[in-house]
Design a protein around this motif. Sequence first.
Motif, PDB file in Angstrom:
ATOM      1  N   VAL A  11       0.805  -1.225   0.000  1.00  0.00           N
ATOM      2  CA  VAL A  11       0.000   0.000   0.000  1.00  0.00           C
ATOM      3  C   VAL A  11       0.840   1.277   0.000  1.00  0.00           C
ATOM      4  CG1 VAL A  11      -2.066  -0.996   1.052  1.00  0.00           C
ATOM      5  CG2 VAL A  11      -0.256  -0.094   2.517  1.00  0.00           C
ATOM      6  N   LEU A  12       2.005   1.264   0.639  1.00  0.00           N
ATOM      7  CA  LEU A  12       2.802   2.485   0.706  1.00  0.00           C
ATOM      8  C   LEU A  12       3.315   2.890  -0.671  1.00  0.00           C
ATOM      9  CD1 LEU A  12       4.843   1.993   4.017  1.00  0.00           C
ATOM     10  CD2 LEU A  12       2.681   3.193   3.652  1.00  0.00           C
ATOM     11  N   GLY A  13       3.639   1.907  -1.494  1.00  0.00           N
ATOM     12  CA  GLY A  13       4.122   2.220  -2.839  1.00  0.00           C
ATOM     13  C   GLY A  13       3.010   2.468  -3.830  1.00  0.00           C
ATOM     14  N   LYS A  14       1.823   1.875  -3.570  1.00  0.00           N
ATOM     15  CA  LYS A  14       0.699   2.002  -4.487  1.00  0.00           C
ATOM     16  C   LYS A  14      -0.573   2.331  -3.697  1.00  0.00           C
ATOM     17  CE  LYS A  14       2.566  -1.073  -8.042  1.00  0.00           C
ATOM     18  NZ  LYS A  14       2.310  -2.254  -8.891  1.00  0.00           N
ATOM     19  N   PRO A  15      -0.840   3.615  -3.472  1.00  0.00           N
ATOM     20  CA  PRO A  15      -2.004   4.018  -2.671  1.00  0.00           C
ATOM     21  C   PRO A  15      -3.338   3.514  -3.214  1.00  0.00           C
ATOM     22  CG  PRO A  15      -0.505   5.864  -2.991  1.00  0.00           C
ATOM     23  CD  PRO A  15      -0.010   4.759  -3.871  1.00  0.00           C
ATOM     24  N   GLY A  16      -3.398   3.262  -4.521  1.00  0.00           N
ATOM     25  CA  GLY A  16      -4.642   2.763  -5.099  1.00  0.00           C
ATOM     26  C   GLY A  16      -5.098   1.457  -4.469  1.00  0.00           C
ATOM     27  N   ILE A  17      -4.154   0.660  -3.974  1.00  0.00           N
ATOM     28  CA  ILE A  17      -4.494  -0.593  -3.293  1.00  0.00           C
ATOM     29  C   ILE A  17      -5.355  -0.303  -2.073  1.00  0.00           C
ATOM     30  CG2 ILE A  17      -3.549  -2.547  -1.994  1.00  0.00           C
ATOM     31  CD1 ILE A  17      -1.084  -2.438  -3.781  1.00  0.00           C
ATOM     32  N   ALA A  18      -4.977   0.719  -1.313  1.00  0.00           N
ATOM     33  CA  ALA A  18      -5.720   1.071  -0.102  1.00  0.00           C
ATOM     34  C   ALA A  18      -7.154   1.466  -0.424  1.00  0.00           C
ATOM     35  CB  ALA A  18      -5.002   2.200   0.642  1.00  0.00           C
ATOM     36  N   ALA A  19      -7.351   2.199  -1.523  1.00  0.00           N
ATOM     37  CA  ALA A  19      -8.709   2.582  -1.922  1.00  0.00           C
ATOM     38  C   ALA A  19      -9.554   1.356  -2.236  1.00  0.00           C
ATOM     39  CB  ALA A  19      -8.646   3.509  -3.133  1.00  0.00           C
ATOM     40  N   ALA A  20      -8.992   0.411  -3.004  1.00  0.00           N
ATOM     41  CA  ALA A  20      -9.731  -0.807  -3.355  1.00  0.00           C
ATOM     42  C   ALA A  20     -10.058  -1.639  -2.117  1.00  0.00           C
ATOM     43  CB  ALA A  20      -8.921  -1.631  -4.354  1.00  0.00           C
ATOM     44  N   LEU A  21      -9.125  -1.710  -1.172  1.00  0.00           N
ATOM     45  CA  LEU A  21      -9.383  -2.459   0.057  1.00  0.00           C
ATOM     46  C   LEU A  21     -10.494  -1.801   0.877  1.00  0.00           C
ATOM     47  CD1 LEU A  21      -5.769  -3.439   1.236  1.00  0.00           C
ATOM     48  CD2 LEU A  21      -7.486  -4.899   0.154  1.00  0.00           C
ATOM     49  N   ALA A  22     -10.526  -0.480   0.871  1.00  0.00           N
ATOM     50  CA  ALA A  22     -11.607   0.224   1.582  1.00  0.00           C
ATOM     51  C   ALA A  22     -12.960  -0.109   0.969  1.00  0.00           C
ATOM     52  CB  ALA A  22     -11.357   1.734   1.547  1.00  0.00           C
ATOM     53  N   TRP A  23     -13.038  -0.170  -0.359  1.00  0.00           N
ATOM     54  CA  TRP A  23     -14.296  -0.520  -1.017  1.00  0.00           C
ATOM     55  C   TRP A  23     -14.743  -1.937  -0.660  1.00  0.00           C
ATOM     56  CZ3 TRP A  23     -12.095   1.117  -6.441  1.00  0.00           C
ATOM     57  CH2 TRP A  23     -11.908   2.510  -6.458  1.00  0.00           C
ATOM     58  N   SER A  24     -13.779  -2.824  -0.440  1.00  0.00           N
ATOM     59  CA  SER A  24     -14.097  -4.235  -0.198  1.00  0.00           C
ATOM     60  C   SER A  24     -14.318  -4.561   1.276  1.00  0.00           C
ATOM     61  CB  SER A  24     -12.968  -5.119  -0.742  1.00  0.00           C
ATOM     62  OG  SER A  24     -11.786  -4.964   0.043  1.00  0.00           O
ATOM     63  N   MET A  25     -14.148  -3.595   2.142  1.00  0.00           N
ATOM     64  CA  MET A  25     -14.017  -3.831   3.580  1.00  0.00           C
ATOM     65  C   MET A  25     -15.176  -4.639   4.178  1.00  0.00           C
ATOM     66  SD  MET A  25     -13.015  -0.998   6.444  1.00  0.00           S
ATOM     67  CE  MET A  25     -14.468   0.021   6.233  1.00  0.00           C
ATOM     68  N   ILE A  26     -16.410  -4.215   3.952  1.00  0.00           N
ATOM     69  CA  ILE A  26     -17.563  -4.852   4.594  1.00  0.00           C
ATOM     70  C   ILE A  26     -17.786  -6.258   4.040  1.00  0.00           C
ATOM     71  CG2 ILE A  26     -19.991  -4.616   5.187  1.00  0.00           C
ATOM     72  CD1 ILE A  26     -18.192  -2.454   6.348  1.00  0.00           C
ATOM     73  N   ALA A  27     -17.679  -6.410   2.715  1.00  0.00           N
ATOM     74  CA  ALA A  27     -17.860  -7.733   2.109  1.00  0.00           C
ATOM     75  C   ALA A  27     -16.752  -8.689   2.538  1.00  0.00           C
ATOM     76  CB  ALA A  27     -17.892  -7.612   0.588  1.00  0.00           C
ATOM     77  N   LEU A  28     -15.521  -8.185   2.593  1.00  0.00           N
ATOM     78  CA  LEU A  28     -14.392  -9.009   3.036  1.00  0.00           C
ATOM     79  C   LEU A  28     -14.605  -9.477   4.466  1.00  0.00           C
ATOM     80  CD1 LEU A  28     -11.505 -10.114   2.658  1.00  0.00           C
ATOM     81  CD2 LEU A  28     -10.658  -7.877   3.387  1.00  0.00           C
ATOM     82  N   GLU A  29     -15.083  -8.590   5.318  1.00  0.00           N
ATOM     83  CA  GLU A  29     -15.326  -8.935   6.713  1.00  0.00           C
ATOM     84  C   GLU A  29     -16.314 -10.092   6.835  1.00  0.00           C
ATOM     85  OE1 GLU A  29     -16.513  -6.301  10.577  1.00  0.00           O
ATOM     86  OE2 GLU A  29     -17.909  -6.279   8.900  1.00  0.00           O
TER      87      GLU A  29
END
Length: 446
Positions: A20-38
Amino acid sequence: MLQIIISIILISLFVLAVGVLGKPGIAAALAWSMIALESVLQQSNQFLVSNSSFVNFFIAGLVGLTIGWGIIRGKYRKLKIPKQLWLYLILIAYCALSYFWSQSQIDTFDRLKLQLPYIITFCLLAPLCLINAKQLNTAITVLIYFGILIVIAINLSTIGMRGIIIDSVQGKAVEANPLAAASFSAYVGFASLFSIWGKKLWNFNSLLKLCFVGFCVTAMYSSGSRGQVIAFVGISAIFLPLIAGVAARRSTILAIVAIGIATFAIVIFVERTELTTRWQYHRMMEDQIGRFDMLKEVMKHWISAGPTAWIFGIGSSSSFKYLNIYPHIVLGETLVEEGIVGFTLLLAIISITVRQAFRLMSTPNLPPEVRVKIGIIVAIFTFNLLLSFKQGSLLGSASTIFCFALSIGWLHSRLLKKNKQENRQYVVSQQLPDSNLAPLGKKTPT
């Protein structure tokens, strides 16, 4: 098989977290997936059931770490803050201020306290991870290929009445939120379907993404989420030709043919399948009328409260006093609880976002694949906006509307600024005299 997929998800999550530190876009995608992933991970881990917010805080921490690292590295210097961000901050501050005249101050305080971490993560931090085309591409790529693992896990999970069964208490099944899983499946479906038009059509990758779309629709249908299925099909029918023609600068014929085939398949499915009561037309209309009845009940109290309440509202989350729940229609809820002031702010955010979205998709100097990915964000924004007429509340699941609205705002701010700078440099370079040319009035030596 489910356990294998969950293991792959966990390994992928660890790898993505490292990047995530090198590619911030990863963090955005993980945020979108948060509830379903949980919900997917909870069914295989009692610790996550007992500590239901662990996954949420983990991903929120990754998003915060990404933004913090970007600030240290100077990535956010001289940012032009989008107009809708200012309006959203005013709207949230106004919701908090309405505590002082709320009809139910306890509900106002409790809802604000409960939703504030999600508002900060989804709406204020995650969109900041998408400030250039490269990170937008990263986010969409992760959404497709990491997201499809979650969607496959949803399809393989044990479904109760509607949601994934994550636990059992005294013989009764405890289910995860089916709407969150269905909405995320739609996100992956939009990204998979629309990204086909970003590059060469009808190669192996395109066919693979079409298979992904099938998994996504199956996940939405199995959850009984009627609004998600209808909104996904409707928005795809409208946006696919638009993205093909406006964003990708390609013929819309293939897009229209694809929609025609999909529509035909749905008609055959409906005619040959014995639908459950939930999917019958009269049941869907009854449920929607029920939502309007809830809104009408709250509006009676708003109207009877007088002109001051019409302007300033009866207070955020005051619907709980009369319904013990929110009305499930966000625009109506906002008008009642935040009054004309809050309603105007919400409409302004939506209108500004729509204008910026079409301006971005039609900007000729942006590469087609970038415009297509912007189209995906616009489609997801529209999807969440449509769902707000049948589910969610302003401080609750409607945060996804603002998440993608602010993502569009940041992209509009950064990409168009960069585009103007490049155009200005090009114009200046065209005006500079050629050093090989002789000065005016002098002959060139032979």
